[in-house]
Design a protein around this motif. Structure first.
Motif, PDB file in Angstrom:
ATOM      1  N   PHE A 155       0.830  -1.206   0.000  1.00  0.00           N
ATOM      2  CA  PHE A 155       0.000   0.000   0.000  1.00  0.00           C
ATOM      3  C   PHE A 155       0.863   1.254   0.000  1.00  0.00           C
ATOM      4  CE2 PHE A 155      -2.257   3.405   2.179  1.00  0.00           C
ATOM      5  CZ  PHE A 155      -3.460   3.435   1.495  1.00  0.00           C
ATOM      6  N   ARG A 156       1.894   1.265   0.800  1.00  0.00           N
ATOM      7  CA  ARG A 156       2.753   2.450   0.907  1.00  0.00           C
ATOM      8  C   ARG A 156       3.506   2.711  -0.397  1.00  0.00           C
ATOM      9  NH1 ARG A 156       5.979   2.179   6.489  1.00  0.00           N
ATOM     10  NH2 ARG A 156       6.725   4.172   5.664  1.00  0.00           N
ATOM     11  N   LEU A 157       3.884   1.648  -1.076  1.00  0.00           N
ATOM     12  CA  LEU A 157       4.557   1.816  -2.365  1.00  0.00           C
ATOM     13  C   LEU A 157       3.574   2.285  -3.435  1.00  0.00           C
ATOM     14  CD1 LEU A 157       6.974  -1.248  -2.340  1.00  0.00           C
ATOM     15  CD2 LEU A 157       7.584   1.159  -2.159  1.00  0.00           C
ATOM     16  N   GLN A 158       2.337   1.791  -3.389  1.00  0.00           N
ATOM     17  CA  GLN A 158       1.314   2.275  -4.325  1.00  0.00           C
ATOM     18  C   GLN A 158       1.131   3.782  -4.178  1.00  0.00           C
ATOM     19  OE1 GLN A 158      -2.208  -0.078  -3.449  1.00  0.00           O
ATOM     20  NE2 GLN A 158      -1.965  -1.228  -5.335  1.00  0.00           N
ATOM     21  N   GLN A 159       1.062   4.257  -2.948  1.00  0.00           N
ATOM     22  CA  GLN A 159       0.877   5.682  -2.701  1.00  0.00           C
ATOM     23  C   GLN A 159       2.019   6.506  -3.287  1.00  0.00           C
ATOM     24  OE1 GLN A 159       0.235   5.934   1.639  1.00  0.00           O
ATOM     25  NE2 GLN A 159      -1.724   6.892   1.130  1.00  0.00           N
ATOM     26  N   ALA A 160       3.222   5.974  -3.221  1.00  0.00           N
ATOM     27  CA  ALA A 160       4.395   6.725  -3.684  1.00  0.00           C
ATOM     28  C   ALA A 160       4.605   6.622  -5.188  1.00  0.00           C
ATOM     29  CB  ALA A 160       5.640   6.228  -2.949  1.00  0.00           C
ATOM     30  N   ILE A 161       4.376   5.430  -5.756  1.00  0.00           N
ATOM     31  CA  ILE A 161       4.766   5.172  -7.140  1.00  0.00           C
ATOM     32  C   ILE A 161       3.654   5.472  -8.144  1.00  0.00           C
ATOM     33  CG2 ILE A 161       5.506   3.365  -8.761  1.00  0.00           C
ATOM     34  CD1 ILE A 161       6.939   2.013  -6.395  1.00  0.00           C
ATOM     35  N   LEU A 162       2.423   5.046  -7.862  1.00  0.00           N
ATOM     36  CA  LEU A 162       1.351   5.175  -8.854  1.00  0.00           C
ATOM     37  C   LEU A 162       1.110   6.602  -9.336  1.00  0.00           C
ATOM     38  CD1 LEU A 162      -1.333   2.591  -7.684  1.00  0.00           C
ATOM     39  CD2 LEU A 162       0.220   2.433  -9.614  1.00  0.00           C
ATOM     40  N   ASN A 197      11.927   5.303  -2.039  1.00  0.00           N
ATOM     41  CA  ASN A 197      10.846   5.038  -1.096  1.00  0.00           C
ATOM     42  C   ASN A 197      11.375   4.268   0.102  1.00  0.00           C
ATOM     43  OD1 ASN A 197       8.697   6.088  -2.859  1.00  0.00           O
ATOM     44  ND2 ASN A 197       9.196   4.319  -4.139  1.00  0.00           N
ATOM     45  N   ILE A 198      11.153   4.817   1.280  1.00  0.00           N
ATOM     46  CA  ILE A 198      11.606   4.174   2.519  1.00  0.00           C
ATOM     47  C   ILE A 198      10.408   3.466   3.166  1.00  0.00           C
ATOM     48  CG2 ILE A 198      12.656   4.522   4.780  1.00  0.00           C
ATOM     49  CD1 ILE A 198      13.906   7.092   3.645  1.00  0.00           C
ATOM     50  N   VAL A 199      10.509   2.136   3.260  1.00  0.00           N
ATOM     51  CA  VAL A 199       9.424   1.321   3.830  1.00  0.00           C
ATOM     52  C   VAL A 199      10.038   0.363   4.842  1.00  0.00           C
ATOM     53  CG1 VAL A 199       7.531  -0.257   3.319  1.00  0.00           C
ATOM     54  CG2 VAL A 199       8.159   1.476   1.641  1.00  0.00           C
ATOM     55  N   ASP A 200       9.715   0.579   6.117  1.00  0.00           N
ATOM     56  CA  ASP A 200      10.359  -0.164   7.205  1.00  0.00           C
ATOM     57  C   ASP A 200      10.150  -1.671   7.120  1.00  0.00           C
ATOM     58  OD1 ASP A 200      11.171   2.247   8.205  1.00  0.00           O
ATOM     59  OD2 ASP A 200       9.488   2.441   9.599  1.00  0.00           O
ATOM     60  N   SER A 201       8.990  -2.089   6.651  1.00  0.00           N
ATOM     61  CA  SER A 201       8.623  -3.509   6.725  1.00  0.00           C
ATOM     62  C   SER A 201       9.033  -4.325   5.495  1.00  0.00           C
ATOM     63  CB  SER A 201       7.121  -3.648   6.952  1.00  0.00           C
ATOM     64  OG  SER A 201       6.397  -2.894   5.992  1.00  0.00           O
ATOM     65  N   LEU A 202       9.786  -3.738   4.552  1.00  0.00           N
ATOM     66  CA  LEU A 202      10.224  -4.494   3.379  1.00  0.00           C
ATOM     67  C   LEU A 202      11.183  -5.611   3.782  1.00  0.00           C
ATOM     68  CD1 LEU A 202      10.930  -1.911   0.523  1.00  0.00           C
ATOM     69  CD2 LEU A 202       9.183  -3.685   0.564  1.00  0.00           C
ATOM     70  N   LYS A 203      11.012  -6.768   3.178  1.00  0.00           N
ATOM     71  CA  LYS A 203      11.893  -7.896   3.476  1.00  0.00           C
ATOM     72  C   LYS A 203      13.212  -7.765   2.731  1.00  0.00           C
ATOM     73  CE  LYS A 203      11.947 -12.961   3.717  1.00  0.00           C
ATOM     74  NZ  LYS A 203      11.194 -14.211   3.457  1.00  0.00           N
ATOM     75  N   ILE A 205      11.659  -0.932 -26.173  1.00  0.00           N
ATOM     76  CA  ILE A 205      11.495  -1.004 -24.717  1.00  0.00           C
ATOM     77  C   ILE A 205      12.498  -0.116 -24.009  1.00  0.00           C
ATOM     78  CG2 ILE A 205      11.682  -2.493 -22.685  1.00  0.00           C
ATOM     79  CD1 ILE A 205      10.618  -4.785 -24.399  1.00  0.00           C
ATOM     80  N   PHE A 206      13.770  -0.247 -24.354  1.00  0.00           N
ATOM     81  CA  PHE A 206      14.825   0.400 -23.574  1.00  0.00           C
ATOM     82  C   PHE A 206      15.104   1.847 -23.971  1.00  0.00           C
ATOM     83  CE2 PHE A 206      16.589  -4.051 -22.673  1.00  0.00           C
ATOM     84  CZ  PHE A 206      15.901  -4.117 -21.478  1.00  0.00           C
ATOM     85  N   LYS A 207      14.597   2.285 -25.101  1.00  0.00           N
ATOM     86  CA  LYS A 207      14.780   3.693 -25.482  1.00  0.00           C
ATOM     87  C   LYS A 207      13.462   4.443 -25.312  1.00  0.00           C
ATOM     88  CE  LYS A 207      18.775   2.915 -28.413  1.00  0.00           C
ATOM     89  NZ  LYS A 207      19.419   3.115 -29.726  1.00  0.00           N
ATOM     90  N   ASN A 208      12.734   4.031 -24.319  1.00  0.00           N
ATOM     91  CA  ASN A 208      11.430   4.610 -24.007  1.00  0.00           C
ATOM     92  C   ASN A 208      11.621   5.957 -23.313  1.00  0.00           C
ATOM     93  OD1 ASN A 208       8.848   5.102 -22.686  1.00  0.00           O
ATOM     94  ND2 ASN A 208       8.374   2.971 -23.152  1.00  0.00           N
ATOM     95  N   GLU A 209      10.861   6.967 -23.736  1.00  0.00           N
ATOM     96  CA  GLU A 209      10.981   8.294 -23.145  1.00  0.00           C
ATOM     97  C   GLU A 209      10.289   8.390 -21.798  1.00  0.00           C
ATOM     98  OE1 GLU A 209       9.495  11.118 -25.903  1.00  0.00           O
ATOM     99  OE2 GLU A 209      11.101  10.790 -27.369  1.00  0.00           O
ATOM    100  N   ASN A 210       9.414   7.442 -21.498  1.00  0.00           N
ATOM    101  CA  ASN A 210       8.685   7.452 -20.234  1.00  0.00           C
ATOM    102  C   ASN A 210       9.236   6.367 -19.316  1.00  0.00           C
ATOM    103  OD1 ASN A 210       6.239   9.383 -20.689  1.00  0.00           O
ATOM    104  ND2 ASN A 210       6.424   8.171 -22.552  1.00  0.00           N
ATOM    105  N   LEU A 211      10.203   6.749 -18.515  1.00  0.00           N
ATOM    106  CA  LEU A 211      10.895   5.799 -17.645  1.00  0.00           C
ATOM    107  C   LEU A 211      10.845   6.287 -16.209  1.00  0.00           C
ATOM    108  CD1 LEU A 211      12.949   3.442 -17.036  1.00  0.00           C
ATOM    109  CD2 LEU A 211      14.739   5.102 -17.529  1.00  0.00           C
ATOM    110  N   LEU A 212      10.517   5.381 -15.311  1.00  0.00           N
ATOM    111  CA  LEU A 212      10.587   5.688 -13.889  1.00  0.00           C
ATOM    112  C   LEU A 212      11.385   4.592 -13.199  1.00  0.00           C
ATOM    113  CD1 LEU A 212       7.958   7.108 -11.533  1.00  0.00           C
ATOM    114  CD2 LEU A 212       8.987   4.933 -10.900  1.00  0.00           C
ATOM    115  N   ILE A 213      12.340   4.999 -12.371  1.00  0.00           N
ATOM    116  CA  ILE A 213      13.132   4.050 -11.580  1.00  0.00           C
ATOM    117  C   ILE A 213      12.759   4.249 -10.117  1.00  0.00           C
ATOM    118  CG2 ILE A 213      15.433   3.220 -10.976  1.00  0.00           C
ATOM    119  CD1 ILE A 213      16.482   4.646 -13.476  1.00  0.00           C
ATOM    120  N   SER A 214      12.358   3.179  -9.461  1.00  0.00           N
ATOM    121  CA  SER A 214      11.975   3.262  -8.056  1.00  0.00           C
ATOM    122  C   SER A 214      12.872   2.353  -7.231  1.00  0.00           C
ATOM    123  CB  SER A 214      10.510   2.837  -7.875  1.00  0.00           C
ATOM    124  OG  SER A 214      10.152   2.842  -6.511  1.00  0.00           O
ATOM    125  N   PHE A 215      13.538   2.953  -6.239  1.00  0.00           N
ATOM    126  CA  PHE A 215      14.307   2.179  -5.267  1.00  0.00           C
ATOM    127  C   PHE A 215      13.501   2.126  -3.982  1.00  0.00           C
ATOM    128  CE2 PHE A 215      17.711   3.451  -8.107  1.00  0.00           C
ATOM    129  CZ  PHE A 215      18.472   2.297  -8.180  1.00  0.00           C
TER     130      PHE A 215
END
Length: 453
Positions: free
Chosen positions: A149-156, A246-252, A422-432
């Motif tokens: 849920f917390r990642l959905q809030q940040a990424i979507l 994204n900082i999420v305490d409960s990530l495994k 795929i790899f030369k896509n102008e719409n790219l998001l990287i999430s850590f």
């Protein structure tokens, strides 16, 4: 009654589909692999995107209320409290609400009547407002603590370009749920729960059930509203390349996800659409295998690496590459970026392409050999995709033969073009995603982004 939906492209001989005169769509599929069990689902095209800002969670609330006041229950008389264990379940997302249950053939008419009650609003009962509110408060409180849920809030919101999307997640907001009135619930239901906005799916041992006659008898008396379904509008967001932390305490495990937005393509035929999807699946599978092999050759340890397609909000489709590791996510992400850059620049060699193609076809054959028997749930999902997105419905054997023929015809040139797209896509998001902040400065974020350019 109208003719079968997509009948020209329907290769599932046991499927009967159509639309009643009032606009109510139906899918009936004879599947005898689960004995006398029939899976019935009702889909209504309404979700959290249709909600006003002060209504966050009302679609979810209505789903719970309709289930709470359902008469289709199993009464457990061994329980001292004589609690009713409901057999009907459901879920709500951004654009749809789905109800489903399993029953026997002898119960089909009663089950369909329950779904009619849902469409008609008979399950909206003012006296159950407090109980349903308590259910949702418990669910929202528990789910909002989850990493997903917390990642959905940040990424979507960043992915789809709707800045306030974090306030429109289907789960709902506690303050809005608390302030909902019964009149709000009734008005929202009356606006969206219409026959031309809905479909029922009956999958299982239906041979002796006279399903079409039952559907006509149960649902044809509901009046058509003559209000066309309006798909939620949002701008097709063109984002500049970006990196999220994204900082999420409960990530495994620590995660890195690459989201590539696919361009919207309108096909001339179902065959073109199907060929594109198979080609895309083949391409993502080969790229995933290539990256895994390259990482192992460098002795880079990782928990998992997957490349998948993900559909969000109707026509927004993404290719998503996800890497999970126990430690050292930044360094290992750099390895992945370098492999991607090399692959995007040079593609595969003919020898590599032949090897990967043979491996893919072997795994494909094994998969279909082991999955000749398809569950009611899986078939229902395929029918829902056809209803929502016009995806073709085909039999397992036909799908396998079509996949093999399309993949065998693909050339190295075709594949390398796919890689480039795929790899030369102008719409790219990287999430850590990690338990701690991985970056000391904004410059480091930008350096990571440049590695994948």
């Amino acid at each position: 009654m109208k003719k079968n939906i997509n009948s020209h492209y329907n290769k599932m001989d046991k499927l009967k589909s159509g639309i009643l005169k009032n606009g109510f769509s139906y899918y009936i599929y004879e599947n005898d692999v689960e004995s006398d069990v029939i899976r019935i689902s009702l889909l209504v095209k309404v979700g959290s995107l249709m909600e006003n800002d002060n209504q966050s969670g009302i679609a979810h609330f209505i789903e719970h209320m309709c289930i709470y006041n359902s008469d289709f229950v199993h009464e457990n008389q061994d329980n001292k409290d004589f609690k009713k264990n409901k057999l009907i379940s459901g879920y709500t997302n951004f654009e749809q609400t789905v109800y489903y249950l399993n029953c026997k053939a002898s119960q089909l008419k009663d089950a369909l009547s329950i779904f009619k009650d849902i469409i008609m609003g008979r399950n909206l009962v003012i006296s159950s407002m407090n109980q349903v509110e308590e259910e949702l408060i418990f669910e929202i409180t528990a789910e909002s603590k989850s990493p997903k849920f917390r990642l959905q809030q940040a990424i979507l919101p960043e992915l789809v370009g709707i800045r306030n999307l974090k306030d429109k997640l289907p789960l709902g907001k506690l303050d809005c749920i608390h302030n909902l009135s019964f009149e709000d619930v009734q008005k929202f239901h009356n606006k969206w729960y219409k026959p031309e906005n809905s479909a029922v799916f009956i999958v299982g041992s239906t041979e002796k059930c006279k399903c079409k006659e039952l559907l006509e008898k149960v649902f044809s008396t509901i009046e058509r509203s003559n209000l066309s379904y309006v798909k939620p509008f949002f701008n097709n967001y063109k984002s500049s390349n970006k990196v999220l932390m994204n900082i999420v305490d409960s990530l495994k495990y620590d995660e890195m996800q690459l989201y590539y937005l696919k361009p919207v393509i309108y096909y001339n035929s179902m065959d073109d659409n199907l060929k594109s999807k198979i080609t895309d699946y083949f391409g993502l599978t080969l790229i995933e295998g290539y990256i895994k092999e390259a990482l192992r050759s460098k002795e880079v340890d990782f928990i998992s690496l997957d490349f998948v397609s993900e559909q969000l909000l109707s026509e927004l489709n993404f290719s998503v590459l996800e890497l999970k590791v126990k430690e050292g996510i930044l360094k290992k992400a750099e390895y992945v970026f370098n492999i991607i850059k090399e692959l995007a620049s040079h593609g595969l060699s003919e020898k590599q392409f032949i090897k990967y193609k043979q491996s893919f076809l072997y795994e494909l054959t094994e998969y279909y050999r082991q999955n000749q028997v398809i569950s009611n749930k899986t078939i229902t999902k395929e029918c829902i995709k056809n209803y929502l997105y016009k995806e073709p419905l085909i039999s397992v054997n036909y799908e396998y033969n079509l996949c093999c023929s399309i993949v065998q015809e693909l050339s190295l040139k075709d594949f390398n073009i796919l890689i480039e797209n795929i790899f030369k896509n102008e719409n790219l998001l990287i999430s850590f995603n990690s338990k701690k902040n991985l970056f000391e400065s904004k410059d480091e974020l930008e350096r990571i982004l440049k590695l994948n350019q």
